[in-house]
Design a protein around this motif. Structure first.
Motif, PDB file in Angstrom:
ATOM      1  N   GLN A  16       3.936   3.865  -6.475  1.00 14.33           N
ATOM      2  CA  GLN A  16       3.910   5.326  -5.606  1.00 14.33           C
ATOM      3  C   GLN A  16       4.697   5.284  -4.248  1.00 14.33           C
ATOM      4  O   GLN A  16       5.332   6.126  -4.054  1.00 14.33           O
ATOM      5  N   LEU A  17       4.607   3.998  -3.676  1.00  9.80           N
ATOM      6  CA  LEU A  17       5.416   3.984  -2.167  1.00  9.80           C
ATOM      7  C   LEU A  17       7.015   3.713  -2.668  1.00  9.80           C
ATOM      8  O   LEU A  17       7.789   4.293  -1.880  1.00  9.80           O
ATOM      9  N   SER A  18       7.295   3.261  -3.922  1.00 10.30           N
ATOM     10  CA  SER A  18       8.537   3.498  -4.238  1.00 10.30           C
ATOM     11  C   SER A  18       9.147   4.697  -4.981  1.00 10.30           C
ATOM     12  O   SER A  18      10.438   4.677  -4.870  1.00 10.30           O
ATOM     13  N   GLU A  19       8.401   5.826  -5.046  1.00  7.20           N
ATOM     14  CA  GLU A  19       8.811   7.022  -5.491  1.00  7.20           C
ATOM     15  C   GLU A  19       9.929   7.651  -4.568  1.00  7.20           C
ATOM     16  O   GLU A  19       9.236   7.830  -3.359  1.00  7.20           O
ATOM     17  N   GLY A  20      11.091   7.720  -4.638  1.00  7.65           N
ATOM     18  CA  GLY A  20      12.074   8.431  -3.900  1.00  7.65           C
ATOM     19  C   GLY A  20      12.404   7.368  -2.926  1.00  7.65           C
ATOM     20  O   GLY A  20      13.317   7.643  -1.966  1.00  7.65           O
ATOM     21  N   GLY A  21      11.869   6.199  -2.731  1.00  6.13           N
ATOM     22  CA  GLY A  21      12.359   4.999  -1.846  1.00  6.13           C
ATOM     23  C   GLY A  21      13.213   4.065  -2.419  1.00  6.13           C
ATOM     24  O   GLY A  21      13.961   4.424  -3.369  1.00  6.13           O
ATOM     25  N   ILE A  22      13.501   2.957  -1.773  1.00  6.61           N
ATOM     26  CA  ILE A  22      14.193   1.877  -2.129  1.00  6.61           C
ATOM     27  C   ILE A  22      13.557   0.617  -2.160  1.00  6.61           C
ATOM     28  O   ILE A  22      12.944  -0.045  -1.311  1.00  6.61           O
ATOM     29  N   VAL A  23      13.612  -0.041  -3.237  1.00  9.04           N
ATOM     30  CA  VAL A  23      12.944  -1.241  -3.627  1.00  9.04           C
ATOM     31  C   VAL A  23      13.998  -2.212  -3.184  1.00  9.04           C
ATOM     32  O   VAL A  23      14.824  -2.539  -3.476  1.00  9.04           O
ATOM     33  N   THR A  24      13.373  -3.024  -2.136  1.00  7.99           N
ATOM     34  CA  THR A  24      14.250  -4.174  -1.599  1.00  7.99           C
ATOM     35  C   THR A  24      13.786  -5.592  -2.127  1.00  7.99           C
ATOM     36  O   THR A  24      14.662  -6.310  -2.279  1.00  7.99           O
ATOM     37  N   MET A  25      12.712  -5.479  -2.959  1.00  4.07           N
ATOM     38  CA  MET A  25      12.328  -6.555  -3.633  1.00  4.07           C
ATOM     39  C   MET A  25      11.003  -6.562  -4.627  1.00  4.07           C
ATOM     40  O   MET A  25      10.185  -5.890  -4.171  1.00  4.07           O
ATOM     41  N   PRO A  26      11.449  -6.327  -5.869  1.00  2.00           N
ATOM     42  CA  PRO A  26      10.692  -5.844  -7.005  1.00  2.00           C
ATOM     43  C   PRO A  26       9.162  -6.681  -7.107  1.00  2.00           C
ATOM     44  O   PRO A  26       9.154  -7.697  -6.452  1.00  2.00           O
ATOM     45  N   MET A  27       8.306  -6.303  -7.421  1.00  2.00           N
ATOM     46  CA  MET A  27       6.812  -6.980  -7.543  1.00  2.00           C
ATOM     47  C   MET A  27       7.121  -8.147  -8.414  1.00  2.00           C
ATOM     48  O   MET A  27       7.504  -7.829  -9.499  1.00  2.00           O
ATOM     49  N   ALA A  28       6.684  -9.176  -7.930  1.00  2.00           N
ATOM     50  CA  ALA A  28       6.927 -10.339  -8.958  1.00  2.00           C
ATOM     51  C   ALA A  28       6.005 -11.349  -8.310  1.00  2.00           C
ATOM     52  O   ALA A  28       5.650 -11.519  -7.126  1.00  2.00           O
ATOM     53  N   LYS A  29       5.532 -12.333  -9.089  1.00  5.98           N
ATOM     54  CA  LYS A  29       4.989 -13.666  -8.669  1.00  5.98           C
ATOM     55  C   LYS A  29       5.704 -14.520  -7.863  1.00  5.98           C
ATOM     56  O   LYS A  29       6.795 -14.771  -8.214  1.00  5.98           O
ATOM     57  N   GLN A  30       5.099 -14.833  -6.817  1.00 10.37           N
ATOM     58  CA  GLN A  30       5.900 -15.814  -5.844  1.00 10.37           C
ATOM     59  C   GLN A  30       5.352 -17.096  -5.839  1.00 10.37           C
ATOM     60  O   GLN A  30       4.301 -17.455  -6.257  1.00 10.37           O
ATOM     61  N   PHE A  31       6.129 -18.039  -5.218  1.00  9.59           N
ATOM     62  CA  PHE A  31       6.090 -19.342  -5.072  1.00  9.59           C
ATOM     63  C   PHE A  31       4.506 -19.739  -4.384  1.00  9.59           C
ATOM     64  O   PHE A  31       3.838 -20.702  -4.649  1.00  9.59           O
ATOM     65  N   TRP A  32       4.020 -18.741  -3.781  1.00 15.55           N
ATOM     66  CA  TRP A  32       2.976 -19.141  -2.910  1.00 15.55           C
ATOM     67  C   TRP A  32       1.629 -18.310  -3.926  1.00 15.55           C
ATOM     68  O   TRP A  32       0.509 -18.634  -3.472  1.00 15.55           O
ATOM     69  N   GLY A  33       2.140 -18.162  -4.848  1.00 12.31           N
ATOM     70  CA  GLY A  33       0.863 -17.635  -5.957  1.00 12.31           C
ATOM     71  C   GLY A  33       0.670 -16.064  -5.950  1.00 12.31           C
ATOM     72  O   GLY A  33      -0.127 -15.641  -6.807  1.00 12.31           O
TER      73      GLY A  33
END
Length: 135
Positions: A96-113
């Motif tokens: 919802q926050l991405s609608e019309g915005g700019i994704v700078t880092m897509p949602m993904a699992k990270q090294f910290w879990g």
């Protein structure tokens, strides 16, 4: 002591706070308009938001439209970070926050879990969404 972000916009505060109220399932309170307290305010700004609050969970954001003649700068060095423990909710908020915005880092699992992503919304606010499922 509690830190409460106060967000200023260039005349679109009502749209912003109603969008965030929908995304975060919150409630808008204490809406004061410039014309309520200053009858000498230019007609074009009388309906602007002088102050308002949005509450959701234990969180609060405050809002205002900028005063006439003052340029609003959101600051590139500031991001609002939301912590969740429900992955489906985290993805929903991010989308919802991405609608019309700019994704700078897509949602993904990270090294910290955690499931993590970063977005600048259509209003110019930088967000970091972090989900530590099961915490």
């Amino acid at each position: 002591m509690k830190l409460i972000p106060y967000l200023n916009f260039d005349g679109n505060t009502e749209e912003v706070m109603n969008t965030y109220a929908r995304i975060f399932e919150g409630t808008v309170h204490d809406v004061s308009r410039f014309g309520d307290t200053n009858p000498d305010m230019p007609e074009s700004h009388k309906n602007g938001i002088m102050h308002a609050r949005l509450t959701f969970g234990d969180n609060m954001l405050m809002f205002s439209d900028g005063m006439p003649g003052h340029k609003v700068n959101h600051g590139d060095g500031i991001s609002l970070s939301i912590g969740l423990n429900d992955e489906a909710k985290a993805v929903s908020v991010f989308d919802q926050l991405s609608e019309g915005g700019i994704v700078t880092m897509p949602m993904a699992k990270q090294f910290w879990g955690a499931l993590f992503g970063m977005v600048t919304d259509k209003f110019g606010i930088h967000w970091m969404i972090n989900c530590e499922a099961g915490s």
